[in-house]
Design a protein around this motif. Structure first.
Motif, PDB file in Angstrom:
ATOM      1  N   THR A  42       0.828  -1.207   0.000  1.00 53.37           N
ATOM      2  CA  THR A  42       0.000   0.000   0.000  1.00 53.37           C
ATOM      3  C   THR A  42       0.860   1.254   0.000  1.00 53.37           C
ATOM      4  OG1 THR A  42      -0.165  -0.232   2.414  1.00 53.37           O
ATOM      5  CG2 THR A  42      -1.998  -1.071   1.099  1.00 53.37           C
ATOM      6  N   SER A  43       0.214   2.370  -0.267  1.00 52.73           N
ATOM      7  CA  SER A  43       0.926   3.650  -0.387  1.00 52.73           C
ATOM      8  C   SER A  43       1.250   4.225   0.988  1.00 52.73           C
ATOM      9  CB  SER A  43       0.062   4.637  -1.164  1.00 52.73           C
ATOM     10  OG  SER A  43      -1.007   5.120  -0.346  1.00 52.73           O
ATOM     11  N   SER A  44       1.971   5.340   0.972  1.00 55.28           N
ATOM     12  CA  SER A  44       2.338   5.994   2.230  1.00 55.28           C
ATOM     13  C   SER A  44       1.141   6.614   2.936  1.00 55.28           C
ATOM     14  CB  SER A  44       3.387   7.083   1.966  1.00 55.28           C
ATOM     15  OG  SER A  44       2.871   8.065   1.080  1.00 55.28           O
ATOM     16  N   ALA A  45      -0.005   6.670   2.251  1.00 56.63           N
ATOM     17  CA  ALA A  45      -1.231   7.180   2.891  1.00 56.63           C
ATOM     18  C   ALA A  45      -1.835   6.179   3.855  1.00 56.63           C
ATOM     19  CB  ALA A  45      -2.257   7.553   1.829  1.00 56.63           C
ATOM     20  N   THR A  46      -1.358   4.943   3.802  1.00 59.32           N
ATOM     21  CA  THR A  46      -1.910   3.851   4.611  1.00 59.32           C
ATOM     22  C   THR A  46      -0.864   3.377   5.610  1.00 59.32           C
ATOM     23  OG1 THR A  46      -3.449   3.136   2.900  1.00 59.32           O
ATOM     24  CG2 THR A  46      -2.731   1.451   4.477  1.00 59.32           C
ATOM     25  N   SER A  47      -1.306   3.028   6.807  1.00 64.25           N
ATOM     26  CA  SER A  47      -0.385   2.549   7.844  1.00 64.25           C
ATOM     27  C   SER A  47      -0.904   1.266   8.470  1.00 64.25           C
ATOM     28  CB  SER A  47      -0.183   3.613   8.927  1.00 64.25           C
ATOM     29  OG  SER A  47      -1.411   3.976   9.525  1.00 64.25           O
ATOM     30  N   VAL A  48       0.039   0.460   8.961  1.00 68.47           N
ATOM     31  CA  VAL A  48      -0.261  -0.812   9.600  1.00 68.47           C
ATOM     32  C   VAL A  48       0.218  -0.744  11.040  1.00 68.47           C
ATOM     33  CG1 VAL A  48       0.149  -3.307   9.561  1.00 68.47           C
ATOM     34  CG2 VAL A  48      -0.060  -2.038   7.413  1.00 68.47           C
ATOM     35  N   ALA A  80      -8.983   4.951  -1.381  1.00 70.00           N
ATOM     36  CA  ALA A  80      -9.838   3.850  -1.824  1.00 70.00           C
ATOM     37  C   ALA A  80      -9.017   2.822  -2.600  1.00 70.00           C
ATOM     38  CB  ALA A  80     -10.972   4.394  -2.690  1.00 70.00           C
ATOM     39  N   THR A  81      -8.019   3.287  -3.334  1.00 68.88           N
ATOM     40  CA  THR A  81      -7.161   2.359  -4.071  1.00 68.88           C
ATOM     41  C   THR A  81      -6.456   1.403  -3.117  1.00 68.88           C
ATOM     42  OG1 THR A  81      -6.818   3.957  -5.855  1.00 68.88           O
ATOM     43  CG2 THR A  81      -5.194   2.190  -5.645  1.00 68.88           C
ATOM     44  N   ASP A  82      -5.978   1.930  -1.988  1.00 70.75           N
ATOM     45  CA  ASP A  82      -5.320   1.067  -1.008  1.00 70.75           C
ATOM     46  C   ASP A  82      -6.299   0.067  -0.391  1.00 70.75           C
ATOM     47  OD1 ASP A  82      -2.829   2.085  -1.429  1.00 70.75           O
ATOM     48  OD2 ASP A  82      -2.718   3.269   0.411  1.00 70.75           O
ATOM     49  N   VAL A  83      -7.549   0.470  -0.208  1.00 71.60           N
ATOM     50  CA  VAL A  83      -8.554  -0.483   0.273  1.00 71.60           C
ATOM     51  C   VAL A  83      -8.661  -1.642  -0.707  1.00 71.60           C
ATOM     52  CG1 VAL A  83     -10.996  -0.846   0.795  1.00 71.60           C
ATOM     53  CG2 VAL A  83      -9.865   1.246   1.561  1.00 71.60           C
ATOM     54  N   GLY A  84      -8.621  -1.331  -1.997  1.00 72.15           N
ATOM     55  CA  GLY A  84      -8.679  -2.380  -3.005  1.00 72.15           C
ATOM     56  C   GLY A  84      -7.483  -3.314  -2.945  1.00 72.15           C
ATOM     57  N   ILE A  85      -6.302  -2.763  -2.683  1.00 74.47           N
ATOM     58  CA  ILE A  85      -5.104  -3.593  -2.546  1.00 74.47           C
ATOM     59  C   ILE A  85      -5.241  -4.525  -1.345  1.00 74.47           C
ATOM     60  CG2 ILE A  85      -2.634  -3.510  -2.004  1.00 74.47           C
ATOM     61  CD1 ILE A  85      -2.539  -0.878  -3.631  1.00 74.47           C
ATOM     62  N   LEU A  87      -8.037  -5.617   0.056  1.00 72.91           N
ATOM     63  CA  LEU A  87      -9.014  -6.658  -0.248  1.00 72.91           C
ATOM     64  C   LEU A  87      -8.406  -7.724  -1.152  1.00 72.91           C
ATOM     65  CD1 LEU A  87     -12.384  -4.724  -0.815  1.00 72.91           C
ATOM     66  CD2 LEU A  87     -11.685  -6.075   1.166  1.00 72.91           C
ATOM     67  N   GLY A  88      -7.566  -7.308  -2.079  1.00 69.18           N
ATOM     68  CA  GLY A  88      -6.918  -8.276  -2.952  1.00 69.18           C
ATOM     69  C   GLY A  88      -6.020  -9.233  -2.186  1.00 69.18           C
ATOM     70  N   ILE A  89      -5.310  -8.710  -1.191  1.00 72.34           N
ATOM     71  CA  ILE A  89      -4.382  -9.552  -0.423  1.00 72.34           C
ATOM     72  C   ILE A  89      -5.143 -10.501   0.492  1.00 72.34           C
ATOM     73  CG2 ILE A  89      -2.600  -9.495   1.373  1.00 72.34           C
ATOM     74  CD1 ILE A  89      -1.575  -6.899   0.043  1.00 72.34           C
ATOM     75  N   VAL A  90      -6.123  -9.975   1.247  1.00 74.45           N
ATOM     76  CA  VAL A  90      -6.847 -10.868   2.161  1.00 74.45           C
ATOM     77  C   VAL A  90      -7.681 -11.873   1.371  1.00 74.45           C
ATOM     78  CG1 VAL A  90      -6.861  -9.206   4.070  1.00 74.45           C
ATOM     79  CG2 VAL A  90      -8.799  -9.248   2.466  1.00 74.45           C
ATOM     80  N   GLY A  91      -8.200 -11.459   0.226  1.00 69.86           N
ATOM     81  CA  GLY A  91      -8.994 -12.374  -0.581  1.00 69.86           C
ATOM     82  C   GLY A  91      -8.163 -13.494  -1.174  1.00 69.86           C
ATOM     83  N   SER A  92      -7.008 -13.155  -1.699  1.00 65.59           N
ATOM     84  CA  SER A  92      -6.170 -14.172  -2.352  1.00 65.59           C
ATOM     85  C   SER A  92      -5.550 -15.135  -1.357  1.00 65.59           C
ATOM     86  CB  SER A  92      -5.056 -13.489  -3.160  1.00 65.59           C
ATOM     87  OG  SER A  92      -4.170 -12.777  -2.309  1.00 65.59           O
ATOM     88  N   ALA A 192     -25.229   8.416  -3.901  1.00 65.07           N
ATOM     89  CA  ALA A 192     -24.091   7.681  -4.466  1.00 65.07           C
ATOM     90  C   ALA A 192     -23.291   7.033  -3.343  1.00 65.07           C
ATOM     91  CB  ALA A 192     -23.194   8.607  -5.284  1.00 65.07           C
ATOM     92  N   PHE A 193     -22.719   5.880  -3.655  1.00 64.45           N
ATOM     93  CA  PHE A 193     -21.774   5.194  -2.776  1.00 64.45           C
ATOM     94  C   PHE A 193     -20.436   5.087  -3.505  1.00 64.45           C
ATOM     95  CE2 PHE A 193     -25.968   3.392  -1.977  1.00 64.45           C
ATOM     96  CZ  PHE A 193     -26.060   3.283  -0.593  1.00 64.45           C
ATOM     97  N   GLU A 194     -19.352   5.523  -2.883  1.00 60.02           N
ATOM     98  CA  GLU A 194     -18.037   5.160  -3.401  1.00 60.02           C
ATOM     99  C   GLU A 194     -17.708   3.786  -2.824  1.00 60.02           C
ATOM    100  OE1 GLU A 194     -14.217   7.690  -4.058  1.00 60.02           O
ATOM    101  OE2 GLU A 194     -13.937   6.662  -2.124  1.00 60.02           O
ATOM    102  N   LEU A 195     -17.629   2.800  -3.695  1.00 58.46           N
ATOM    103  CA  LEU A 195     -17.491   1.414  -3.279  1.00 58.46           C
ATOM    104  C   LEU A 195     -16.208   0.814  -3.828  1.00 58.46           C
ATOM    105  CD1 LEU A 195     -18.863  -1.229  -2.061  1.00 58.46           C
ATOM    106  CD2 LEU A 195     -19.662  -1.646  -4.408  1.00 58.46           C
ATOM    107  N   VAL A 196     -15.476   0.136  -2.950  1.00 62.81           N
ATOM    108  CA  VAL A 196     -14.359  -0.685  -3.391  1.00 62.81           C
ATOM    109  C   VAL A 196     -14.891  -2.111  -3.497  1.00 62.81           C
ATOM    110  CG1 VAL A 196     -12.007  -1.434  -2.971  1.00 62.81           C
ATOM    111  CG2 VAL A 196     -12.756   0.823  -2.170  1.00 62.81           C
ATOM    112  N   LYS A 197     -14.994  -2.590  -4.709  1.00 59.15           N
ATOM    113  CA  LYS A 197     -15.505  -3.941  -4.916  1.00 59.15           C
ATOM    114  C   LYS A 197     -14.492  -4.972  -4.401  1.00 59.15           C
ATOM    115  CE  LYS A 197     -18.453  -3.165  -8.971  1.00 59.15           C
ATOM    116  NZ  LYS A 197     -18.686  -3.562 -10.388  1.00 59.15           N
ATOM    117  N   PRO A 198     -14.944  -6.194  -4.130  1.00 60.24           N
ATOM    118  CA  PRO A 198     -14.009  -7.241  -3.693  1.00 60.24           C
ATOM    119  C   PRO A 198     -12.866  -7.484  -4.673  1.00 60.24           C
ATOM    120  CG  PRO A 198     -16.271  -7.904  -3.280  1.00 60.24           C
ATOM    121  CD  PRO A 198     -16.343  -6.642  -4.080  1.00 60.24           C
ATOM    122  N   SER A 199     -13.078  -7.150  -5.935  1.00 62.69           N
ATOM    123  CA  SER A 199     -12.022  -7.285  -6.946  1.00 62.69           C
ATOM    124  C   SER A 199     -10.954  -6.215  -6.807  1.00 62.69           C
ATOM    125  CB  SER A 199     -12.634  -7.206  -8.341  1.00 62.69           C
ATOM    126  OG  SER A 199     -13.186  -5.903  -8.554  1.00 62.69           O
ATOM    127  N   GLY A 200     -11.215  -5.172  -6.001  1.00 59.92           N
ATOM    128  CA  GLY A 200     -10.295  -4.052  -5.853  1.00 59.92           C
ATOM    129  C   GLY A 200     -10.684  -2.850  -6.679  1.00 59.92           C
TER     130      GLY A 200
END
Length: 492
Positions: A42-48, A80-85, A87-92, A192-200
């Motif tokens: 994820t980008s620097s906008a996201t922290s763990v 939102a892009t990082d949310v998609g990343i 979801l991709g990792i936990v999903g895979s 409107a909803f800004e949605l991150v789909k499970p696909s990212g």
């Protein structure tokens, strides 16, 4: 922005001073490959964050301790892009995860996990657009924040009635509000909803862009991905009138009579109440919330309540946020807790008597089992409350021909060993009240239960009725890999 590599510093320092058992736990968590992979991807906008970090503690905490679990790590996505990343990792990898907005869910595991906790706190914007009369609201906020941000513009949205309720879960479950008689449920005001789909994929879901998904998100909770922002209709808002009155046991018959009269006869769209029967410290009592959307209510609407001798009273003309904050402070914060619900079509004297009896019965019995607070929230609305949306406009309610009035049952207790007993008591109490209402003639045998109040094992048909097949087909289309089934909730 702090370099991401430094975010491990606090846990690593703690490692040096930890006891052996804690040391081993910290090592296992810090070396967890999923959390490390998320951090790196994820980008620097996201922290763990990890155990031993105050940010981790804040991320996993809920007002009900029974909704808190120790996650591998918490992640605060910034885009939102990082949310998609994520979801991709936990999903895979098939990693359990949860999404936490305001942290108000009472069902265990609905916004908590032993896996990866996605904390939405960085989605905290409130952007008002006067031209479209809408506001874009971040999924990490509580309604108090939204009201405060919109107040300078003299506008409001249809949101929570009491302090501390999160925007995201409340909206995705439906949303009964002080403004519902006038404007409908919160979902009736989402454009409107800004949605991150499970696909990212990040999409803006509207009635025009994807009507089926727009329908599913309105009451379908977290089955279709992660909502990061909501666009809500705004409405003019001036001063309101109301607040909290508390009554003691000797005056409860008068409170019941006033509540029944209000529910049966008051048709002013701007007027609303919540009558809460409580059992605390060995005695039943009532916390009474009054609301009028204007600085002064017409005479007669609330006179019955104001005439009853009270223990405390905080009722006045005030701004909307002040009224929301006048709701009782959550004295049960940190206790274990559960909600359950019954949907009614009327609050009659017979039903109100039964609710008082349930309050006293379960309050007396459960106080011997670490029960600290027993509560029944009576919430009358006008029969027309569902008329603000088209007949099939949302997942919940599945039908809009009859207005449903939610009864919220809330129990709080101290010990985990008592969980099953309290959950079963909440089920039995709801069933008893429903049976009595049916015997009285209320047509609620198949009435849908409000998802935000429903206990965790409520069957899907009990929430969505005839909408279940369509929602399941939608889930299969949007989430063919069942990524969202790795999270808790009412799974489609």
């Amino acid at each position: 922005m702090v370099p991401k590599v430094l975010l491990l510093a606090a846990p690593l320092v703690l490692l040096a001073h930890a006891r052996p058992a804690a040391l081993e736990l910290q090592k296992r968590i810090l070396l967890d490959p999923i959390c490390t992979r998320i951090d790196n991807a994820t980008s620097s906008a996201t922290s763990v964050h990890y155990p031993g970090d105050l940010r981790y503690d804040n991320d996993i905490s809920h007002w009900a301790s029974s909704s808190t679990q120790l996650a591998k790590c918490s992640v605060r996505p910034g885009t939102a892009t990082d949310v998609g990343i994520i979801l991709g990792i936990v999903g895979s990898t098939g990693t359990p995860f949860a999404v936490k907005g305001g942290g108000h869910a009472s069902n265990p595991g609905f916004s908590s996990t032993p896996g990866v906790l996605i904390a939405m706190s960085r989605f905290s914007e409130v952007t008002y657009d006067a031209a479209s009369q809408t506001a874009v609201v971040g999924a990490g906020l509580i309604w108090d924040d939204v009201y405060a941000a919109l107040a300078p513009h003299n506008v409001n949205v249809v949101g929570g009635r009491v302090t501390g309720v999160g925007v995201a879960g409340f909206t995705l479950g439906g949303g009964y509000s002080w403004l519902t008689n006038q404007r409908g449920l919160t979902i009736d005001t989402v454009t409107a909803f800004e949605l991150v789909k499970p696909s990212g994929e990040v999409v803006n879901v509207t009635q025009n862009s994807d009507p089926e998904l727009f329908f599913g998100l309105k009451g379908g909770m977290n089955n279709f991905g992660v909502v990061t922002r909501f666009t809500l209709q705004t409405f003019p808002q001036g001063q309101v009138w109301g607040g909290l009155i508390t009554y003691t046991f000797p005056h409860l018959p008068d409170v019941a009579a006033a509540t029944a009269n209000f529910a049966a006869s008051v048709t002013d769209l701007k007027a609303s109440i919540i009558t809460t029967y409580n059992f605390l410290l060995g005695q039943p009592g009532v916390s009474q919330l009054l609301f009028y959307d204007g600085p002064s209510p017409p005479s007669g609407i609330f006179d019955d309540f104001l005439a009853i001798p009270h223990l405390t009273m905080d009722v006045s003309a005030r701004d909307f946020l002040s009224l929301v904050k006048s709701s009782p402070a959550n004295s049960t914060y940190g206790q274990r807790g559960i909600f359950n619900s019954v949907s009614l079509t009327q609050y009659t004297p017979t039903i109100l008597d039964a609710i008082l009896n349930e309050t006293v019965f379960w309050g007396s019995h459960l106080s011997f089992d670490t029960g600290v607070f027993i509560s029944y929230d009576v919430e009358p609305f006008l029969p027309s409350l569902f008329s603000h949306g088209a007949a099939s406009s949302s997942a919940y309610p599945p039908a809009r021909g009859t207005g449903l009035l939610p009864l919220n049952i809330y129990y709080a207790w101290s010990l985990e060993l008592s969980d099953d007993k309290f959950h079963e008591a909440a089920r039995q109490s709801a069933a008893r009240i429903k049976d009595l209402a049916i015997a009285e003639g209320q047509d609620i045998v198949d009435a849908a239960v409000y998802p935000n109040y429903a206990i965790y094992d409520t069957p899907l048909v009990g929430l969505y009725g005839g909408n279940v097949p369509a929602l399941q087909a939608l889930k299969a289309r949007v989430d063919p890999q069942n990524v969202m089934n790795l999270a808790g909730g009412f799974r489609l």
